[in-house]
Design a protein around this motif. Structure first.
Motif, PDB file in Angstrom:
ATOM      1  N   UNK A 119      23.885 -15.956  12.269  1.00  0.00           N
ATOM      2  CA  UNK A 119      25.331 -16.580  12.255  1.00  0.00           C
ATOM      3  C   UNK A 119      25.925 -16.647  13.688  1.00  0.00           C
ATOM      4  N   UNK A 120      25.353 -15.681  14.765  1.00  0.00           N
ATOM      5  CA  UNK A 120      25.859 -15.196  15.187  1.00  0.00           C
ATOM      6  C   UNK A 120      27.502 -15.089  15.652  1.00  0.00           C
ATOM      7  N   UNK A 121      27.852 -13.902  14.329  1.00  0.00           N
ATOM      8  CA  UNK A 121      29.470 -13.912  14.030  1.00  0.00           C
ATOM      9  C   UNK A 121      29.366 -12.582  13.534  1.00  0.00           C
ATOM     10  N   UNK A 122      30.483 -11.832  13.843  1.00  0.00           N
ATOM     11  CA  UNK A 122      30.586 -10.716  13.289  1.00  0.00           C
ATOM     12  C   UNK A 122      31.657 -10.020  11.942  1.00  0.00           C
ATOM     13  N   UNK A 123      32.363 -10.951  11.565  1.00  0.00           N
ATOM     14  CA  UNK A 123      33.194 -10.844  10.887  1.00  0.00           C
ATOM     15  C   UNK A 123      33.130 -11.195   8.806  1.00  0.00           C
ATOM     16  N   UNK A 124      32.013 -10.316   8.597  1.00  0.00           N
ATOM     17  CA  UNK A 124      31.764 -10.604   7.541  1.00  0.00           C
ATOM     18  C   UNK A 124      31.985  -9.665   6.154  1.00  0.00           C
ATOM     19  N   UNK A 125      32.235 -10.049   5.559  1.00  0.00           N
ATOM     20  CA  UNK A 125      32.972  -9.666   4.519  1.00  0.00           C
ATOM     21  C   UNK A 125      31.495  -8.789   3.194  1.00  0.00           C
ATOM     22  N   UNK A 126      31.724  -7.617   3.036  1.00  0.00           N
ATOM     23  CA  UNK A 126      30.300  -6.998   2.010  1.00  0.00           C
ATOM     24  C   UNK A 126      30.386  -5.947   1.466  1.00  0.00           C
ATOM     25  N   UNK A 127      30.172  -6.010   0.585  1.00  0.00           N
ATOM     26  CA  UNK A 127      30.640  -4.969  -0.935  1.00  0.00           C
ATOM     27  C   UNK A 127      29.217  -4.266  -2.074  1.00  0.00           C
ATOM     28  N   UNK A 128      29.258  -3.462  -2.852  1.00  0.00           N
ATOM     29  CA  UNK A 128      28.366  -3.213  -3.395  1.00  0.00           C
ATOM     30  C   UNK A 128      28.877  -3.550  -4.954  1.00  0.00           C
ATOM     31  N   UNK A 129      28.926  -3.133  -5.670  1.00  0.00           N
ATOM     32  CA  UNK A 129      29.074  -3.872  -7.419  1.00  0.00           C
ATOM     33  C   UNK A 129      30.310  -5.013  -6.966  1.00  0.00           C
ATOM     34  N   UNK A 130      29.852  -6.214  -7.103  1.00  0.00           N
ATOM     35  CA  UNK A 130      30.388  -7.130  -7.225  1.00  0.00           C
ATOM     36  C   UNK A 130      30.893  -7.972  -8.548  1.00  0.00           C
ATOM     37  N   UNK A 131      31.489  -8.348  -9.431  1.00  0.00           N
ATOM     38  CA  UNK A 131      31.708  -8.402 -11.114  1.00  0.00           C
ATOM     39  C   UNK A 131      31.873 -10.237 -10.373  1.00  0.00           C
ATOM     40  N   UNK A 132      31.277 -10.537 -11.242  1.00  0.00           N
ATOM     41  CA  UNK A 132      31.486 -12.298 -11.778  1.00  0.00           C
ATOM     42  C   UNK A 132      32.684 -12.315 -12.856  1.00  0.00           C
ATOM     43  N   UNK A 133      33.392 -12.661 -12.611  1.00  0.00           N
ATOM     44  CA  UNK A 133      34.790 -13.533 -13.260  1.00  0.00           C
ATOM     45  C   UNK A 133      34.306 -13.717 -14.450  1.00  0.00           C
ATOM     46  N   UNK A 134      35.611 -13.194 -15.984  1.00  0.00           N
ATOM     47  CA  UNK A 134      34.903 -13.186 -17.659  1.00  0.00           C
ATOM     48  C   UNK A 134      34.414 -14.463 -18.156  1.00  0.00           C
ATOM     49  N   UNK A 135      35.127 -15.229 -16.878  1.00  0.00           N
ATOM     50  CA  UNK A 135      35.025 -16.373 -17.795  1.00  0.00           C
ATOM     51  C   UNK A 135      33.612 -17.255 -17.462  1.00  0.00           C
ATOM     52  N   UNK A 136      33.559 -16.497 -16.276  1.00  0.00           N
ATOM     53  CA  UNK A 136      31.875 -16.586 -15.332  1.00  0.00           C
ATOM     54  C   UNK A 136      30.986 -15.819 -16.290  1.00  0.00           C
TER      55      UNK A 136
END
Length: 241
Positions: free
Chosen positions: A25-42
């Motif tokens: 994508x030729x971009x540097x501004x990327x958020x990355x994380x491990x252990x990402x939870x979906x919302x309770x209602x999801x």
């Protein structure tokens, strides 16, 4: 070949995918994380990895990931969905029997009770025949794979399944009822669902199959969506979780 731990696969895959999208994508501004939870209602489910960045149109583009190692090999194998196979066989046998009964009644001018008596054995014989046929055909629709079902619970614009090369080698040697190997079935199911496939070894990273992009805003599925938006909108505070 050394065996990678699942946490190692998770961390290496997240870093590899981050670099992949930075280059793609030729971009540097990327958020990355491990252990990402979906919302309770999801559903309150935990993805092994989550990546998010903004497109040129300003959309928050989300990528989810599930990682597996040789220790969770069972999750990569597939089994027969007996309920679905049985139901589809019933539908096929019922349709065939009904069609044959209508033809016999209208074209041959047989009495209704003769048609009815003939329909019962035809139904049961065709039911057995369709069960055997569908089982031999080994169709994806009659397969269950826990990691594929698991990845479906982490909605995203793109979804990746990542596992070790060692697990890949083991899968290739395992056959399911003498038909397709579990590896062939896994690849086929991932392709059908639009999932990407990545293999990891100590030395190399293999992008085996690119995922099929989906349209939509999936970021709000995840509980840390506000934090992700804040950090992407302010690159000075962006950090990798």
């Amino acid at each position: 070949m050394s065996k990678l731990k699942e946490k190692t696969i998770q961390d290496k895959a997240l870093e590899a995918l981050k670099k992949h999208y930075q280059q793609q994508r030729s971009i540097n501004n990327i958020y990355a994380c491990t252990e990402a939870w979906t919302k309770k209602e999801k559903g309150g489910k935990r993805a092994d990895g989550l990546i998010c960045f903004q497109t040129n149109e300003g959309q928050f583009y989300t990528v989810s990931m599930e990682a597996k190692s040789h220790k969770t090999l069972q999750a990569l194998t597939s089994s027969v969905n007996e309920d679905r196979l049985g139901w589809n066989s019933l539908l096929a046998a019922g349709s065939l029997t009904l069609g044959a009964a209508v033809l016999c009644f209208t074209l041959l001018d047989l009495k209704w009770w003769i048609v009815l008596l003939s329909a019962f054995p035809l139904f049961f014989l065709s039911l057995v025949g369709f069960i055997v046929l569908f089982d031999r055909l080994d169709l994806n629709r009659h397969r269950l794979n826990s990691v594929v079902e698991q990845l479906k619970q982490y909605p995203a614009n793109e979804q990746w399944l990542v596992y070790s090369k060692h697990a890949d080698n083991l899968l290739a040697t395992l056959t399911s009822n003498g038909r397709r190997s579990h590896l062939q079935t896994l690849i086929s199911l991932c392709r059908q669902n639009g999932f990407g496939l990545m293999l990891l070894s100590n030395q190399k990273i293999h992008l085996e199959m690119e995922p099929k992009p989906r349209k939509g805003n999936f970021l709000d599925t995840y509980s840390r969506a506000p934090k992700i938006r804040e950090e992407l909108n302010n690159p000075l505070v962006l950090e990798t979780a």
